[in-house]
Design a protein around this motif. Structure first.
Motif, short mmCIF file in Angstrom:
data_model
loop_
_atom_site.label_atom_id
_atom_site.label_comp_id
_atom_site.label_asym_id
_atom_site.label_seq_id
_atom_site.Cartn_x
_atom_site.Cartn_y
_atom_site.Cartn_z
N CYS A 1 0.82 -1.21 0.00
CA CYS A 1 0.00 0.00 0.00
C CYS A 1 0.86 1.26 0.00
O CYS A 1 2.06 1.22 0.30
N ARG A 2 0.22 2.37 -0.29
CA ARG A 2 0.89 3.66 -0.20
C ARG A 2 0.77 4.26 1.19
O ARG A 2 1.47 5.19 1.53
N GLY A 3 -0.16 3.73 1.95
CA GLY A 3 -0.31 4.25 3.32
C GLY A 3 -1.63 3.86 3.97
O GLY A 3 -1.80 4.03 5.17
N ARG A 4 -2.56 3.32 3.20
CA ARG A 4 -3.88 2.99 3.76
C ARG A 4 -4.28 1.57 3.43
O ARG A 4 -4.14 1.10 2.30
N VAL A 5 -4.82 0.89 4.44
CA VAL A 5 -5.38 -0.46 4.30
C VAL A 5 -6.74 -0.45 4.98
O VAL A 5 -6.89 0.06 6.10
N ARG A 6 -7.72 -1.00 4.31
CA ARG A 6 -9.08 -1.05 4.87
C ARG A 6 -9.54 -2.51 4.95
O ARG A 6 -9.40 -3.26 3.99
N VAL A 7 -10.11 -2.87 6.12
CA VAL A 7 -10.56 -4.24 6.37
C VAL A 7 -12.03 -4.19 6.80
O VAL A 7 -12.38 -3.44 7.72
N ARG A 8 -12.86 -5.00 6.14
CA ARG A 8 -14.29 -5.06 6.48
C ARG A 8 -14.70 -6.52 6.64
O ARG A 8 -14.38 -7.37 5.80
N ALA A 9 -15.43 -6.80 7.72
CA ALA A 9 -15.95 -8.14 7.97
C ALA A 9 -17.46 -8.04 8.18
O ALA A 9 -17.93 -7.26 9.02
N ASP A 10 -18.22 -8.81 7.41
CA ASP A 10 -19.69 -8.79 7.49
C ASP A 10 -20.21 -10.22 7.45
O ASP A 10 -19.55 -11.14 6.94
N GLU A 11 -21.42 -10.38 7.99
CA GLU A 11 -22.06 -11.68 7.90
C GLU A 11 -22.59 -11.91 6.49
O GLU A 11 -23.06 -10.98 5.84
N LEU A 12 -22.48 -13.14 6.03
CA LEU A 12 -22.93 -13.50 4.69
C LEU A 12 -23.88 -14.68 4.83
O LEU A 12 -23.59 -15.80 4.46
N GLY A 13 -25.04 -14.41 5.41
CA GLY A 13 -25.97 -15.48 5.72
C GLY A 13 -25.74 -16.02 7.13
O GLY A 13 -24.89 -15.54 7.88
N ALA A 14 -26.52 -17.05 7.46
CA ALA A 14 -26.46 -17.59 8.82
C ALA A 14 -25.20 -18.40 9.06
O ALA A 14 -24.77 -18.55 10.22
N GLU A 15 -24.55 -18.93 8.01
CA GLU A 15 -23.43 -19.83 8.21
C GLU A 15 -22.14 -19.36 7.54
O GLU A 15 -21.15 -20.09 7.57
N ARG A 16 -22.14 -18.17 6.95
CA ARG A 16 -20.93 -17.69 6.27
C ARG A 16 -20.65 -16.25 6.66
O ARG A 16 -21.54 -15.49 7.05
N LEU A 17 -19.38 -15.88 6.59
CA LEU A 17 -18.98 -14.49 6.79
C LEU A 17 -18.04 -14.09 5.66
O LEU A 17 -17.43 -14.94 5.00
N ARG A 18 -17.92 -12.77 5.47
CA ARG A 18 -17.08 -12.26 4.39
C ARG A 18 -16.05 -11.30 4.99
O ARG A 18 -16.40 -10.40 5.76
N LEU A 19 -14.79 -11.50 4.61
CA LEU A 19 -13.70 -10.66 5.08
C LEU A 19 -13.01 -10.07 3.85
O LEU A 19 -12.50 -10.81 3.00
N VAL A 20 -13.01 -8.74 3.75
CA VAL A 20 -12.44 -8.05 2.59
C VAL A 20 -11.30 -7.15 3.06
O VAL A 20 -11.49 -6.31 3.94
N ILE A 21 -10.11 -7.33 2.47
CA ILE A 21 -8.93 -6.50 2.78
C ILE A 21 -8.56 -5.75 1.52
O ILE A 21 -8.28 -6.36 0.47
N GLU A 22 -8.54 -4.40 1.58
CA GLU A 22 -8.21 -3.55 0.43
C GLU A 22 -7.05 -2.63 0.78
O GLU A 22 -6.87 -2.25 1.95
N ASP A 23 -6.29 -2.27 -0.25
CA ASP A 23 -5.19 -1.31 -0.05
C ASP A 23 -5.19 -0.32 -1.20
O ASP A 23 -5.87 -0.49 -2.21
N ASP A 24 -4.42 0.74 -1.02
CA ASP A 24 -4.34 1.78 -2.05
C ASP A 24 -3.04 1.70 -2.83
O ASP A 24 -2.53 2.71 -3.33
#
Length: 462
Positions: free
Chosen positions: A374-397
């Motif tokens: 990255c150049r200086g920023r990293v963003r991480v988001r975790a959300d539920e994806l239904g009753a039995e799954r979750l989603r983890l997204v890691i993004e950078d610039d």
């Protein structure tokens, strides 16, 4: 409900259909029987009135000096009014088997009551026995008729007595009764259907509760089945607990064997690397490279074996927010010279179904990779994806990757930039560990301009 769910055999549906089928069949037969009984009772009462009229005619009829039959003076006004619906007539049988009318009621006017063919012979065969039949009146109305034969004093030839009455009121009463019976039995059938459904649902509720508790164990919300169940289900619950305990014991043994194997292999490799490093020359370089490759292979396969063993365990759950918070603080300190800022967001009640160490490795490798590029920023988001799954997204610039580069990055040991430190196993480790948990790794373009690491993982219930 999906079509395949409807096609799949269902215990509830089977019990409901069986009980409802028998109940509706019994109700239908009962309704038919009640309607027939009411119809027979109504006709018996109707015939009783006709029989009384014939008895009055027989008792009051006389024969004059000329041999003529005289009808009695009846007080029923309906028999005096033309086409009133109540009729009677007196007749005698002829030699050819027909009936000759002698006297008729004024209500018949110039008409006569029709008789079935052969009735004269039937009456002669059994004198005194009345015969009932259906016919049509002067106005073409439906009549219920009764005919009987008797002998009168002073007359040698027998006399046939006939009485008939419009049966339309009786038919209306029968239809009204059938309609009322149909409504009552329909309501009773609906009530029985509801009662059957409720009974089946209530009766099978412990089975549904057991299924929910097993699902909680599978999701990691519970470690064993602990509910109180009926005597029929208690052995099943005990066997499930014993099976889960046995599986957990097998998993622990596997993990112990994996640890022993790791120790047994890594120690000789470390000795080989140390000795090769102390000895110079081409042979030492070859041994060093091959030993490093062997150690990487051992780490790779042992990591997959440990992950596969962990996924077989039950009751493992890890807070995603706690892991992201720990990783963010650690990586920001490691990359403080670069000025990396990590923005993460996850709900407090979001849990990963697996061990904490595995989530640290999954999220840590992805976040570390984002911090490197990255150049200086990293963003991480975790959300539920239904009753039995979750989603983890890691993004950078950072600069990101081309589609070809993303595909190459997932190959084990791939190095897209030899100037950057590391073995090149980061994204491949994430992919293999996610697959071991039944998850999915996707690489894409970040909305911040760099790389997006999208992880779909199993979620544990709260």
């Amino acid at each position: 409900m999906k079509l395949e769910d409807l096609r799949r055999p269902s215990l509830v549906r089977r019990l409901v259909i069986l009980a409802a089928g028998w109940s509706l069949a019994v109700l239908l037969v009962s309704a038919i029987v009640f309607a027939l009984l009411f119809q027979q009772a109504a006709l018996r009462r109707f015939d009783q009135g006709l029989s009384e009229l014939i008895d009055n005619l027989v008792a009051g009829a006389t024969v004059n000096e000329k041999g003529q039959v005289l009808a009695p003076a009846l007080t029923d006004l309906r028999a005096l009014r033309a086409y009133s619906g109540k009729y009677w007539q007196l007749a005698e049988p002829t030699a050819d088997g027909r009936i000759h009318i002698l006297v008729r009621s004024r209500s018949l006017w110039d008409s006569e009551l029709k008789t079935p063919v052969g009735v004269a012979a039937e009456l002669a065969a059994d004198p005194g026995k009345p015969v009932s039949y259906e016919t049509k009146g002067p106005l073409d109305e439906p009549l219920r008729a009764m005919i009987s034969q008797a002998k009168l004093p002073g007359r040698e030839a027998p006399v046939i007595f006939m009485a008939a009455e419009d049966r339309s009121p009786v038919d209306r009463d029968i239809r009204s009764f059938i309609a009322a019976t149909a409504v009552v039995f329909l309501l009773l059938g609906v009530g029985l259907m509801a009662a059957v459904v409720i009974q089946v649902r209530v009766g099978l509720n412990p089975l549904f509760a057991l299924r929910r508790e097993i699902a909680r164990v599978r999701r990691g919300s519970a470690e064993r089945v602990v509910g109180a169940y009926p005597s029929e289900l208690t052995p099943l619950a005990d066997e499930l607990n014993a099976l889960m305990a046995h599986n957990q014991e097998v998993v622990e043994r596997q993990r112990t064997h994996v640890g022993n194997l790791a120790h047994a292999l890594k120690t000789p490799l470390s000795v080989m690397l140390t000795e090769a490093g102390q000895q110079g020359g081409p042979l030492s370089d070859v041994v060093t490279r091959q030993a490093e490759a062997m150690r990487m292979q051992v780490d790779h396969h042992l990591r997959r074996a440990r992950a596969a063993a962990r996924t077989q365990g039950s009751g493992e759950r890890t807070s995603v927010a706690e892991v992201l918070d720990e990783l963010s603080r650690t990586l920001e300190r490691i990359f403080q010279d670069k000025g990396v800022s990590i923005d993460w967001d996850a709900a407090d009640d979001l849990y990963f179904q697996g061990e904490r160490q595995d989530l640290l490795e999954l999220a840590g490798n992805a976040m570390e990779n984002g911090c490197k590029w990255c150049r200086g920023r990293v963003r991480v988001r975790a959300d539920e994806l239904g009753a039995e799954r979750l989603r983890l997204v890691i993004e950078d610039d950072g600069p990101g990757l081309t589609p070809e580069g993303r595909e190459a990055a997932l190959r084990r040991g791939a190095r897209l930039d030899e100037s950057a430190p590391g073995s090149g196993l980061g994204l491949n480790i994430i992919d293999e560990l996610a697959r071991a948990y039944g998850g999915v790794l996707k690489l894409g373009e970040s909305r911040m301009g760099g790389l997006s690491v999208d992880l779909e993982l199993p979620r544990a219930g709260t």
